[in-house]
Design an enzyme around this catalytic site. Structure first.
Site, PDB file in Angstrom:
ATOM      1  N   ASN A  72       0.804  -1.227   0.000  1.00  0.00           N
ATOM      2  CA  ASN A  72       0.000   0.000   0.000  1.00  0.00           C
ATOM      3  C   ASN A  72       0.839   1.279   0.000  1.00  0.00           C
ATOM      4  O   ASN A  72       0.433   2.294  -0.550  1.00  0.00           O
ATOM      5  CB  ASN A  72      -0.989  -0.003   1.173  1.00  0.00           C
ATOM      6  N   GLY A  96       2.366  -6.204   6.916  1.00  0.00           N
ATOM      7  CA  GLY A  96       1.268  -6.804   6.164  1.00  0.00           C
ATOM      8  C   GLY A  96       0.101  -7.133   7.076  1.00  0.00           C
ATOM      9  O   GLY A  96      -0.082  -6.535   8.138  1.00  0.00           O
ATOM     10  N   GLU A 153       4.616  -5.699  11.691  1.00  0.00           N
ATOM     11  CA  GLU A 153       3.781  -4.503  11.607  1.00  0.00           C
ATOM     12  C   GLU A 153       2.504  -4.891  10.872  1.00  0.00           C
ATOM     13  O   GLU A 153       2.498  -5.040   9.651  1.00  0.00           O
ATOM     14  CB  GLU A 153       4.530  -3.382  10.880  1.00  0.00           C
ATOM     15  N   GLU A 204     -10.700  -5.930   9.248  1.00  0.00           N
ATOM     16  CA  GLU A 204     -10.200  -4.638   8.785  1.00  0.00           C
ATOM     17  C   GLU A 204     -10.695  -4.373   7.367  1.00  0.00           C
ATOM     18  O   GLU A 204     -10.614  -5.226   6.492  1.00  0.00           O
ATOM     19  CB  GLU A 204      -8.675  -4.628   8.827  1.00  0.00           C
TER      20      GLU A 204
END
Length: 364
Positions: A25, A98, A120, A242
């Site tokens: 992203n 990720g 993360e 999410e």
């Protein structure tokens, strides 16, 4: 006093050979920042960029592999098979950015070789607006933070909790701000969803009966208009995982303590955001809710400070980095005591006696 005469210090050792697995992203930032932390700490590094932004992966490979010795810094291209092979190797540290799902795979592979990790990850990061908030400021910062990169940001507000008494006004202000921002299909200040698979996943979360604003999509350009969902329930599909896209579900509340308890009952989020002028509300969020990091009266900007560690907790991650914390993440802090060879009393050595005990009690 028990260590005198002498001194202590911490010696920072590089860990060795490290692996950095980047995310799609923000493919430059989320790959290069941990890589820089690793080499700044004295390590060598293999970099595995995400294969989803394929051109970015090729460019990183070209720029790095053509300009650095491969035994110092090297970009490994490829997809899932190559990443799967890499994480089986005995690195001295693996850094992964990720999803929690893939993070568990990386963690499991690393554990077989006792390789330490920084993970993360992500999660459902709440944004809370109370009746004491400055609504104009809150809306401006919420809309920017949520729809930046079309919501494809790990610390984006995932869902909005708003006190019932100010909800109508807040929703109207959000609508006006979105109309002003004009996130149209093809806008330079907006973007598409990364691929068809993620496009289909995000669009499936849009309940047409609950659309307050937006909802338009384009299969050809992978465009999803910023979408606000109202009258959302905690059991709705959009609240289960999410979102990672430009869909913003809204849930109202009347009791602030109850809504904090609802957040606590779920997985620990990567970020949390609170808009309020009430000091007690701020204190309750910080003391009762466990989350990676966040902001009071803003969104996203805690990531911008080099003086703050960035990372998750629980399901949203392990370890942190940024600034000096990135250096610490890629070093071993070796504790050293250095003693002189003179002046040491005989108290710690046998035989022990009542007389020595009396001296110890006087000293301590």
């Amino acid at each position: 006093m028990s260590l005198q005469p002498g001194k202590s210090h911490i010696h920072y050792d590089p860990l060795g050979v490290t692996l950095v697995i980047g995310a799609w992203n923000y493919p430059y930032q989320l790959t290069l920042v941990p890589m820089i932390s690793s080499i700044a700490a004295g390590n060598t590094c293999i970099v595995k960029p995400s294969e989803l932004p394929e051109n970015t992966m090729h460019l990183l490979s070209e720029l790095i592999n053509d300009n650095f010795p491969s035994d110092y810094l090297f970009v490994a291209e490829g997809g899932v098979p190559e990443t799967t092979e890499l994480i089986q190797l005995r690195f001295d540290k693996i850094f992964f950015t990720g999803s929690p799902k893939v993070g568990k795979i990386v963690y499991e592979a690393a554990a077989k070789n006792l390789v330490p990790v920084v993970l993360e990850l992500g999660g459902k990061s709440p944004a809370i607006v109370t009746k004491t908030a400055d609504l104009e400021v809150a809306v401006k910062r919420l809309v920017w933070g949520k729809f930046l990169n079309a919501g494809q940001t790990c610390i984006a507000p995932d869902y909005l909790l708003v006190e019932e008494s100010v909800k109508p006004q807040l929703l109207q202000l959000i609508k006006e701000k979105l109309e002003e921002a004009n996130y149209y299909d093809g806008a330079e200040h907006y973007t598409s969803i990364i691929n068809k698979r993620n496009f289909d996943r995000v669009t499936s979360l849009i309940d047409k009966d609950k659309i307050f604003f937006g909802g338009h999509t384009n299969d050809d350009t992978l465009y999803i208009e910023p979408t606000i969902l109202d009258h959302v329930d905690w059991d709705d599909a959009v609240m289960q995982d999410e979102i990672f896209g430009p869909v913003f579900p809204v849930i109202s509340f009347n009791n602030y303590d109850d809504v904090l308890q609802k957040i606590v009952e779920g997985e620990k989020p990567l970020a949390a955001y609170l808009f309020t002028k009430n000091e007690e509300d701020k204190s309750k969020l910080l003391h009762l809710v466990s989350f990676g990091g966040g902001c009071i009266n803003d969104t996203l900007m805690h990531i911008a400070s080099d003086y703050l560690p960035f990372g998750g907790i629980g399901n949203s991650g392990i370890g942190n980095y940024h600034g000096a914390y990135g250096f610490l993440a890629f070093t071993h802090q070796k504790s050293v005591i250095e003693k002189t060879t003179w002046g040491e009393p005989d108290l710690k050595y046998p035989p022990y006696s009542d007389k020595k005990m009396k001296w110890l009690k006087r000293l301590m």
